[in-house]
Every structure is written in structure tokens, then in C-alpha cells.
Design an enzyme around this catalytic site. Structure first.
Site, PDB file in Angstrom:
ATOM      1  N   LEU A  80       0.823  -1.210   0.000  1.00 38.74           N
ATOM      2  CA  LEU A  80       0.000   0.000   0.000  1.00 38.74           C
ATOM      3  C   LEU A  80       0.854   1.255   0.000  1.00 38.74           C
ATOM      4  CD1 LEU A  80      -2.629  -1.063   2.697  1.00 38.74           C
ATOM      5  CD2 LEU A  80      -2.973  -0.968   0.230  1.00 38.74           C
ATOM      6  N   ASP A 116       2.148  14.913  15.179  1.00 40.48           N
ATOM      7  CA  ASP A 116       2.336  14.840  13.730  1.00 40.48           C
ATOM      8  C   ASP A 116       0.983  14.894  13.023  1.00 40.48           C
ATOM      9  OD1 ASP A 116       3.766  14.773  11.417  1.00 40.48           O
ATOM     10  OD2 ASP A 116       4.246  12.641  11.487  1.00 40.48           O
TER      11      ASP A 116
END
Length: 753
Positions: A482, A600
Site C-alpha cells: 500500500l 504529527d
């Protein structure tokens, strides 16, 4: 080798006076007796219209989970799953991979047989609205569509290595069985012929319509088996005369035929594949190249061929396709001007990731963009092969599509040549140099920079080794890649959980070369995620400690929200953006209540389960705030995502939920600007100066509502105490009708948690 029917070979039967019609009839009768007739296996309907499917399901009671699989009336060989959910009939296209012939639904795992696919969705929903519970009575699925079929007379003929003339008589017979039927070992006759090196029979089967793409029960093509059996001439016939593709992958391992040849040390097959266009450095799902396998198995001759291989000179130089001062929108204009011909392409510099390149191509009047990753001067696209230069990479995709929608055919040539930077030219790897398992830069900091030195915080975050659920490697089936993480690949997979249910998962891997440096961080991230349970946060199921260490997470099918906005800007609008903003606030409110700071938060780390549901991911930088404190201070420096960081995080290394709120405002800005880079091309130092001088802030994105922009400005208050909390943001979204309708069907209670 299968046992001849009745203990007598075909040749012996013919010599005894039996005619071919009688022999074929014996095989048909025997196989008919072996077939089961359980009603729940009779779910296949030939050439059934959509309307008739609805009629049949209603006639059978319209109970929850009632289903059938039907063959399309309009497109032969195309299939649809029709099922009942909450009284309504829903239809799902069963797609067939053009490269492997495997069946799948949406982004679900691939299956070599329709029976295997149905069994998977009978064990659980696995992405469908309901599990398949009851079969709407039809017919048994044809043998050639099953993972494990029956031993036909064609299989027996191949087992005997029968004379070609007799073989042709069988293939010409009006009652000859389907050529792509798998035997009870899961192989077609072409698989068996290739595995034995029976070249004449391979050619005859192909001429009569046997599919070289069909996979056996383990996911191998005939070319894989020819390489495994050391039949170089058979490999040549399959590639040159039967148009088998050297880049076709095994559905389970991701191996291409070159992997098999290298693993078994069949150097003549290696030489043949390379001569016929195979890439020298393809990667398996574990990131291994044929060179790695040959080295691991001490296959000296194979190792030398792979190390010394020099690809042919590229057909096009970079001057034919490389553009510098072209962004995504200008690239589309250039391709439109060229007529959007299939395979028309150019390569441009990435605006999102300076120093990286992007391949932009057209197919079927649609434009596709592919990031070309670069790690240690090895170039690659997605999970494709590694190349020592950009020119070799483009030349390879001009010869085969290998995951692209089509081969590259027509380069769009720049008009001016004085604006181009030097492109890394073709180079030859040193004799002992091997391509690394790539971990590409994604324009975000390494997670081992700017963090607390301890791997967990006593009293708040339990020791990961004490709390993480260990998942058995045998319960995991690996799928396609992915993307890339910091320490390894992110793979699709299927996990059979302790209750026996098959669950689609994302597998975040830790490659072997990072075990010493990354294991503590890997487990610490897992330790953070393991205690989280919220609809808008990616769920972690556990850690798999096999040959490759893996974090087993829920699969969020549509990937990054940032990539989706950039690729499909016309498919999303303000209603979607408002919903996403509300859901992110809900998830962050949950994190805040648990004492975690994310550190983040950015659109690249927001995943789309659907257009109506987003999930917060990537907890590599997350930390629990110590007892009695609202923030912590990072004890190490490093490269941080400055454009998303609050002033106190940049200046003093302090992080709190308030600094996450600042990042949330930047994330909202990314959403409403449809994926623009915050602060454009400013450097980190320029961004710091920008937000310090006169307290300037990002301007309102075009089309962004004033109310939404006012939320952003509140999040960017210089003083952390003046910023709203996620709890306040969450309640604001829930109570103000001018803002966001957060409801996701079936999940409202979870959002309020």
C-alpha cells in the site's frame, strides 16, 4: 502425478480399443459423482440480469445476508455479487485482475476462485454491509471458476506426457472440458505442462485458448512454475510465443518468476528472463529482490548473473520527457493538449516533495499521477522494481505496464531545455552493491528525532512488551504493498483472528535491517495505539513477530485524504471537508482526554475509510504527557515538520494538546485549500520568521467559509492558552447547525465518546 482413472492410462485405453468419446465420458461421469450438492453451495446464476437477480432474491424471502453470484448478461466472464441488506438489494462488481485473473471486490483481497471469494465473505462482513449467510438457490459454480476443481482428461494427458497428435484429438473433441479448469491440486493443465517442461503441450494449450494469466491455488502463473522446474526453453516459449509477462506476480508472496529462478539457482532461466525484458530488481511483499534470495541461498552462478547484469540503453533520454517548472495542473493541460492519448506521459519535479519526481500519464481520457520514490539513488514507483536511474525506470514502463494502467508510449517533450536540473543518468551498480529495502522520504521528519529518550512513560503508557497482543504469523496472509513507512513497507493483508473470522488488515512492517535501530520505536508506537478505541482513530489489533516484524492494524481502504483530494479534486467539496474537520476534532478530543499528544497531525496522516469517515493515523511521534503536567519537552533535536508545528514547539521543543490544536488548524487549511502545501515553497526558517513577524498567518483558502477560517485563526493564537481545546472545538461542531453534520450512519454514539 494424478492416478489414472480406473488405474488405466489414456494411451492404454486407446490401445485396448476404447474410443475417445467413451474415455471423455468416463472422466465426466467420475467427476459428476464426486461433486457435492449442498444447497448452500448452489449460489451461482448464469447470465442473470440485475432485475432478475432482485426478483430471485425477493422470491427467496429477502432475508438478511441472502445472496447470489451472477454472470453478467452483457459482458461474458464478468460477475456480480447481489445480496440483501436491511431489506434492500445491493450489487457489488466482482473485478478480475488483468494481470492475474484473480477475483476481488472493491479493494478487498484477491482470490483465484469465485468459491474462495464467497467463502471469505461468508466468514464475516470484511468490508461488505453484511456477511453472506444464505444462498439464493442456483447452480454449482463451474469447475473452471473454482480454486480447487477436478482432474479432467486434459490433466491426465499432461500427466502422461501424451503424444501431441493424441493431445490435439482431445482438445478438438466437442466434449473437451474447459481448458482453465484447475485440478484437485489447484493447477490448470497449462500449469502442469509448464511445471514439467512439456513444450509442445504448452504451445498446443495456448493455441486452443488456455489462459497464461490464470493462477494456481497458491497464486503462481505457469511461468513461475517453469522457472521453479528449471525449464529455460519453456520459459522462453511462454514469454515469446504465449505472451506471458515476466513481471506477473504470485498473489501470495509477490514473487515474480525471476524470484523463483533465483531462489532455486536456475541461472539459465534467470538469463532468459533478463534477455526478454524482466526487471533485475523486483521486490516481493517482504521487500526482497532476486539478488537477496540468491545470496541467502548461496546460489553462486545466479548471484553473478544478477550482479553483472546491465540493462539495455533506454529508448528515450530524459530530454524527451522531463519537465521542471510544471505543476500538477500544468501537466494535465499538456496531456490534454496532446489529446489524452493512452500512454501519453511526462515526468515533472514534485512540488510536495522537493527532489522527488512524479510520472504523469493519461489513459482512457483520465490523468494519473505516480510519485517516483528515490532512496539511495534507487528509483521506484509504489511496489514496483528498483532501478539505478530515472531513465531505466521510464524505459521499463515503456515496455510493460506492471501496475500502471497502460504502457508508456508517447512522451510529451518540453519546449525549452535550459530550465532542467541534471537528471540522475543510467548507472551500473557496483559488483557487491545491492539495492536496499527502500524507505523513501515523504517530506516528514524521521520519527526517532526530537523525542523523549525513554520508550514508555511509567503510570501512563504501559510497557509495550507487557500489553501488546502477539499475533501468530500463520494467521496472516500478505497482500499487495500500500505504501512505505519509516522502517519498512505497509502491506494489505488478511488476518484470521482467534474467533476464526478473516479480517482485512494493513500490515506495517519492520524490515530486518532496521530491527536493531527501530524495534523499540516500533513497539513504542504500537504501545500508544493499543490502548486507543475511537471511531476516528485507526485501530491496532496487535504485533506479529515473525521473520518480518509487523504491526497489524485495521485496513482503511481509501488511503490518505491528502492523496484523495489531489487525485480527485472534483469528487469532494465543502460538505465533505466540514465533516472531516469535525471528525478529526472528535478523535483529537479523545486523544486529549487520554493524555496523549499526537505531534504529527497533518492531512497526510488522515486516512479515508469512506468519504463519510476519516481516521487519524501515524502515532510514531505521539507521547503521553507526564503526570501533573500539560506538556512535555523533547530532549533531542532533529528535522521536525515545522510547517505544522506551533511556535512553542519550534522554539522550545514543548508539546501539548494546544500545540496539536495549532497543527489541527494547519490540517484544516490543507483540507479547504484542496491539498496545497502550507506556506508554499518557504523554508522552515522562513516559516518561523513569517509567524513571528507581526503574527502573520496563512491566508484564507479560496472558497473557504469565513466561519471555518475563523476556527483556523483561533487555532493559530500565538499564546497556547488562547487556543481552543479539542473539547471546545468538538462541542462547537456538534451544536452549531451552520457548521458540520458529523453523523455517520450507525456510528453516532462512537463520535460522542
Amino acid at each position: 502425478m494424478s492416478k489414472p482413472l480406473g488405474g488405466r492410462t489414456i494411451t492404454a485405453r486407446l490401445k485396448s480399443g476404447e474410443n475417445l468419446t467413451e474415455i471423455i465420458k468416463h472422466y465426466e461421469n467420475y467427476n459428476a459423482k464426486q461433486r457435492t450438492h449442498n444447497h448452500e453451495d448452489l449460489w451461482f446464476h448464469q447470465r442473470l440480469t440485475r432485475g432478475n437477480a432482485v426478483h430471485n432474491l425477493k422470491k427467496s424471502g429477502s432475508t438478511q445476508g441472502l445472496f447470489l453470484v451472477r454472470e453478467s448478461v452483457n459482458i461474458k466472464g464478468s460477475f456480480v455479487l447481489s445480496l440483501i441488506h436491511k431489506g434492500d438489494t445491493q450489487h457489488f462488481q466482482i473485478t478480475t485482475s488483468p494481470h492475474s485473473g484473480c477475483f476481488s471486490i472493491d479493494n478487498g483481497p484477491p482470490f483465484v476462485g469465485l468459491d474462495q471469494l464467497v467463502h471469505f465473505y461468508r466468514t464475516g462482513c470484511n468490508g461488505l454491509p453484511t456477511a453472506l449467510i444464505h444462498a439464493c438457490k442456483g447452480h454449482t459454480v463451474p469447475a473452471f471458476l473454482q480454486q480447487y476443481g477436478e482432474n479432467t482428461i486434459i490433466h491426465q494427458a499432461v500427466d502422461e506426457g501424451i503424444d501431441t497428435a493424441v493431445f490435439n484429438q482431445i482438445l478438438n473433441h466437442s466434449n473437451c472440458p474447459h481448458l482453465n479448469t484447475r485440478n484437485n491440486s489447484g493447477r490448470t493443465a497449462l500449469h502442469e505442462a509448464a511445471a514439467r517442461g512439456l513444450n509442445d503441450l504448452v504451445l498446443e494449450l495456448y493455441k486452443r485458448g488456455a489462459d497464461v494469466k490464470t493462477r494456481d491455488a497458491e497464486g503462481n502463473s505457469p511461468l513461475h512454475l517453469a522457472c521453479r522446474g528449471d525449464h529455460a526453453e519453456t520459459c522462453k516459449i511462454l514469454v515469446k510465443h504465449c505472451f506471458s509477462k515476466p513481471q506477473d506476480r504470485c498473489c501470495g508472496t509477490g514473487w515474480v518468476p525471476l524470484h523463483d529462478a533465483a531462489y532455486y539457482g536456475h541461472h539459465q532461466c534467470i538469463d532468459m528472463l533478463l534477455r526478454h525484458g524482466a526487471a533485475c530488481y523486483p521486490r516481493s511483499v517482504n521487500g526482497e529482490t532476486p539478488l537477496d534470495l540468491a545470496d541467502k541461498r548461496h546460489q553462486t552462478n545466479s548471484l553473478l548473473i544478477l550482479q553483472r547484469y546491465q540493462p539495455p540503453k533506454p529508448h528515450y533520454s530524459s530530454s524527451h520527457w522531463l519537465h521542471n517548472a510544471v505543476d500538477r495542473h500544468k501537466a494535465v493541460e499538456l496531456l490534454e493538449h496532446a489529446g489524452l492519448r493512452n500512454g501519453c506521459f511526462l515526468v515533472r519535479m514534485s512540488k510536495r516533495h522537493p527532489g522527488q519526481y512524479v510520472l504523469t500519464m493519461s489513459f482512457d481520457k483520465t490523468v494519473f499521477n505516480y510519485e517516483i520514490k528515490n532512496k539511495n539513488n534507487w528509483f521506484y514507483i509504489d511496489d514496483g522494481p528498483l532501478f539505478s536511474s530515472l531513465e531505466y525506470l521510464i524505459d521499463y514502463y515503456c515496455r510493460c505496464s506492471d501496475g500502471l494502467p497502460a504502457e508508456l508510449t508517447s512522451p510529451v517533450t518540453p519546449f525549452a531545455r535550459n530550465d532542467l536540473p541534471p537528471v540522475p543518468g543510467p548507472s551500473r551498480p557496483k559488483m557487491n552493491e545491492r539495492p536496499p529495502a527502500p524507505v523513501p522520504s515523504n517530506n516528514k521528519p524521521s520519527k526517532n528525532h526530537g523525542v523523549i529518550q525513554q520508550s514508555y512513560i511509567p503510570g501512563l503508557l504501559p510497557n509495550p512488551s507487557d500489553t501488546l497482543e502477539d499475533i501468530e504469523p500463520s494467521s496472516i496472509v500478505l497482500g499487495r504493498e500500500l505504501g512505505q513507512g519509516e522502517f519498512g513497507s505497509v502491506l494489505m493483508g488478511v488476518w484470521t483472528n482467534p474467533l476464526g473470522k478473516k479480517v482485512p488488515v494493513a500490515l506495517k512492517t519492520l524490515h530486518g535491517e532496521h530491527i536493531n535501530t527501530g524495534e523499540a520505536e516500533f513497539e513504542r508506537e504500537a504501545g500508544v495505539m493499543m490502548g486507543l478505541n475511537h471511531l476516528c482513530i485507526v485501530k491496532l489489533y496487535g504485533i506479529c513477530r515473525g521473520e518480518t516484524m509487523m504491526m497489524v492494524q485495521e485496513l482503511v481502504a481509501m488511503g490518505s485524504a491528502l492523496d484523495y483530494i489531489l487525485d480527485y479534486p472534483s469528487a469532494v467539496g465543502q460538505a465533505d471537508f466540514k465533516l472531516w474537520g469535525a471528525q478529526i476534532a472528535s478523535g483529537m478530543n479523545y486523544l486529549e482526554s487520554k493524555g496523549f499528544v499526537h505531534r504529527d497531525l497533518a492531512l497526510r496522516n488522515i486516512l479515508l475509510a469512506s468519504k463519510a469517515l476519516v481516521k487519524i493515523s501515524d502515532f510514531g511521534l505521539s507521547r503521553a504527557v507526564g503526570a501533573g503536567s500539560n506538556y512535555y519537552k523533547a530532549s533531542a533535536g532533529g528535522r521536525w515538520p515545522v510547517k505544522w508545528y506551533a511556535p512553542e514547539s519550534i522554539n522550545y521543543g514543548t508539546f501539548s494538546s494546544s500545540s496539536d490544536v495549532w497543527s489541527y488548524g494547519i490540517t484544516l487549511w490543507e483540507i479547504f485549500s484542496k491539498g496545497e502545501q502550507p506556506y508554499g515553497t518557504m523554508t522552515g526558517a522562513q516559516v518561523i520568521q513569517y509567524i513571528e513577524d507581526d503574527k502573520r498567518r496563512l491566508i484564507r483558502p479560496e472558497g473557504c467559509p469565513e466561519k471555518v477560517y475563523s476556527i483556523m485563526l483561533q487555532c493559530w493564537a500565538y499564546n497556547p492558552k488562547e487556543r481552543p481545546t479539542f473539547l471546545r472545538l468538538h462541542h462547537k461542531f456538534r451544536s452549531d447547525p451552520d457548521y458540520f453534520n458529523m453523523e455517520v450512519p450507525g456510528h453516532r454514539d462512537n463520535l460522542d465518546s
